[in-house]
Design an enzyme around this catalytic site. Structure first.
Site, PDB file in Angstrom:
ATOM      1  N   HIS A 213      60.711  35.381  41.801  1.00  0.00           N
ATOM      2  CA  HIS A 213      60.100  36.189  42.860  1.00  0.00           C
ATOM      3  C   HIS A 213      59.821  35.392  44.143  1.00  0.00           C
ATOM      4  O   HIS A 213      59.566  35.971  45.189  1.00  0.00           O
ATOM      5  CB  HIS A 213      58.854  36.932  42.349  1.00  0.00           C
ATOM      6  CG  HIS A 213      57.609  36.114  42.272  1.00  0.00           C
ATOM      7  ND1 HIS A 213      57.116  35.602  41.092  1.00  0.00           N
ATOM      8  CD2 HIS A 213      56.737  35.729  43.234  1.00  0.00           C
ATOM      9  CE1 HIS A 213      55.994  34.946  41.339  1.00  0.00           C
ATOM     10  NE2 HIS A 213      55.746  35.007  42.627  1.00  0.00           N
ATOM     11  N   ASP A 258      61.536  36.463  35.498  1.00  0.00           N
ATOM     12  CA  ASP A 258      61.003  35.800  36.696  1.00  0.00           C
ATOM     13  C   ASP A 258      61.228  34.287  36.601  1.00  0.00           C
ATOM     14  O   ASP A 258      60.304  33.508  36.386  1.00  0.00           O
ATOM     15  CB  ASP A 258      59.511  36.140  36.851  1.00  0.00           C
ATOM     16  CG  ASP A 258      58.993  35.787  38.241  1.00  0.00           C
ATOM     17  OD1 ASP A 258      59.822  35.407  39.097  1.00  0.00           O
ATOM     18  OD2 ASP A 258      57.770  35.877  38.452  1.00  0.00           O
ATOM     19  N   SER A 354      52.574  30.313  42.367  1.00  0.00           N
ATOM     20  CA  SER A 354      53.767  30.888  41.733  1.00  0.00           C
ATOM     21  C   SER A 354      54.893  29.893  41.629  1.00  0.00           C
ATOM     22  O   SER A 354      55.110  29.098  42.549  1.00  0.00           O
ATOM     23  CB  SER A 354      54.272  32.047  42.575  1.00  0.00           C
ATOM     24  OG  SER A 354      53.589  33.193  42.211  1.00  0.00           O
ATOM     25  N   GLY A 355      55.626  29.976  40.539  1.00  0.00           N
ATOM     26  CA  GLY A 355      56.774  29.092  40.351  1.00  0.00           C
ATOM     27  C   GLY A 355      56.382  27.738  39.814  1.00  0.00           C
ATOM     28  O   GLY A 355      57.228  26.966  39.364  1.00  0.00           O
TER      29      GLY A 355
HETATM   30  N1  ARG Z   1      52.532  35.781  42.282  1.00  0.00           N
HETATM   31  C1  ARG Z   1      51.569  34.931  42.918  1.00  0.00           C
HETATM   32  C2  ARG Z   1      52.258  34.010  43.931  1.00  0.00           C
HETATM   33  O1  ARG Z   1      53.159  34.442  44.596  1.00  0.00           O
HETATM   34  C3  ARG Z   1      50.721  34.166  41.960  1.00  0.00           C
HETATM   35  C4  ARG Z   1      50.534  34.812  40.651  1.00  0.00           C
HETATM   36  C5  ARG Z   1      49.532  34.194  39.782  1.00  0.00           C
HETATM   37  N2  ARG Z   1      48.329  34.972  39.777  1.00  0.00           N
HETATM   38  C6  ARG Z   1      47.408  34.865  38.904  1.00  0.00           C
HETATM   39  N3  ARG Z   1      46.308  35.555  39.034  1.00  0.00           N
HETATM   40  N4  ARG Z   1      47.528  34.041  37.894  1.00  0.00           N
HETATM   41  O2  ARG Z   1      51.900  32.883  44.181  1.00  0.00           O
END
Ligand code: ARG
Length: 404
Positions: A213, A258, A354-355
């Site tokens: 993503h 993902d 993320s990632g």
């Molecule tokens: N999808 C989010 C990003 O783009 C982070 C996801 C993690 N969120 C969480 N509450 N653990 O960085």
């Protein structure tokens, strides 16, 4: 007599054209099933190993003993591996090139002979004979005295992964603590046009694992760079991204698949501050409640900004049974995902993490990558722990793209 029997038989037997049609139909079904299986199991591409040799005649590396010292070996090996990477990443075979390893350097009368194992992936329908020639001619355009022969090496072992030089002292990302220098040497920051977007994890000297993503806005390698070290600014090292391979079944806004791998160049040297983590075996499963760690440059609270200093947090694995309860995430937890954190909240990943890696160590203090920060409802909320891509589930996919 046979006239009486004739019509009888004709009524019971199928007409010849129906038989042909049925045969054709079942054949099509069989062929299509095989096609689908081959396509989705990814076995239409096979890793192939080629042994190449080339000579540098203008190199003077002999010491008094006439041997190449370990120091010189390391330096020359790195130089040659980077050269071969560049050659193939810039060639028409870039989509097929996986990696190379210099296996021997021999000091000769007039220079140095290099033996290198190159790994490629081609569709199994291609003829192997023609490929040897192509590989050789690409090599030959850039370095003289080359040869490229197919070989049957099964795997090239990477340098010792998952060891770090500082002991583990985590006091207890969102609400995490600032990480010590060299504590998480596999952490990388993926930046688009120079701005931090996502975390990523180093799994070899030129490959990263991250979340699919992260590339929703752009998967053009030219817009992306990667930096290493515990600070975004100033970075310890920076590299250009050369290839971004997003899982072919990832479809935003769905959260399955993902995962992505990213190749950069030139390779990074293996140091105390930058080194790669081990990938787990497909079969490994972790016990619910076991301790894991996440790290990242992400926001400290929902809606906050990414941070300049790397942070770490200690989490617990949450079982699928618990995480799939209706008041947690219910049926949003699909295959290839798992939850980690605390149902009470507080410690969690957040935007910008993320990632990035979710890691754990084994009894021998070797660190493994188990999860990739993927998604979560808000950050650190009660009953909404972080959800991670299960690396063991995608282990074969990673191998099929990187040869690791
Ligand atoms: N999808 C989010 C990003 O783009 C982070 C996801 C993690 N969120 C969480 N509450 N653990 O960085």
């Amino acid at each position: 007599m046979h006239r009486a029997v004739g019509p009888d038989i004709q009524r019971r037997d199928l007409k010849p054209w129906t038989v042909v049609l049925l045969l054709l139909l079942s054949l099509t079904v069989v062929v299509m099933t095989i096609g689908f299986l081959v396509h989705f199991l990814g076995s239409d591409h096979k890793m192939e190993y080629y042994h190449g040799t080339f000579r540098f005649s203008d190199l003077q590396v002999k010491s008094n003993s006439g041997q190449i010292s370990t120091y010189q070996f390391k330096e020359l090996q790195e130089m040659n591996e980077n050269l071969v990477d560049e050659i193939f990443i810039d060639s028409a075979l870039r989509k097929h090139y996986i990696k190379n390893t210099v296996v021997t350097l021999t000091s000769e009368e007039d220079g140095v002979k290099t033996d290198v194992i190159m790994v490629f992936k081609f569709p199994s329908t291609d003829q192997r004979a023609g490929r040897e020639k192509r590989i050789h001619s690409i090599l030959h355009q850039r370095v003289r005295n080359t040869r490229a022969l197919p070989t049957n090496i099964l795997s090239v072992q990477p340098e010792g992964c998952g060891k770090r030089v500082v002991p583990l002292i985590v006091n207890r990302i969102m609400s995490g603590d600032i990480a010590a220098k060299s504590a998480w040497p596999w952490q990388a920051s993926l930046q688009r046009d120079g701005i931090h977007q996502c975390g990523a994890t180093l799994i070899s000297s030129m490959w990263l694992v991250t979340a699919a993503h992260c590339f929703k806005s752009s998967a053009n390698p030219q817009q992306w760079t990667v930096s290493f070290g515990t600070k975004i600014n100033p970075p310890l090292m920076k590299r250009n991204v050369r290839r971004i391979i997003v899982h072919e079944r990832y479809r935003s806004p769905a959260r399955e698949y993902d995962i992505a791998v990213v190749q950069f160049s030139p390779r990074v040297p293996f140091t105390d501050d930058v080194r790669w983590i081990c990938l787990p075996k497909t079969s490994t499963s972790f016990r619910p409640n076991s301790t894991v760690y996440i790290t990242g440059f992400g926001a400290l609270f929902y809606g906050g900004e990414s941070q300049n200093d790397l942070r770490e947090a200690r989490l617990k694995i949450i079982s699928n049974d618990v995480c799939k309860q209706p008041h947690v995430y219910g049926s949003d937890i699909k295959f290839g995902m798992f939850c980690a954190g605390y149902l009470e909240g507080i410690y969690d990943a957040c935007r910008g993490d993320s990632g990035g890696p979710l890691v754990a160590k084994d009894l021998k203090d070797t660190w493994y990558l188990y999860g990739i920060v993927s998604w979560g409802d808000n950050c650190g909320q009660k009953n909404k722990p972080g959800v991670y891509t299960d690396v063991t589930y995608y282990r074969n996919w990673i191998a099929s793209k990187t040869g690791l």
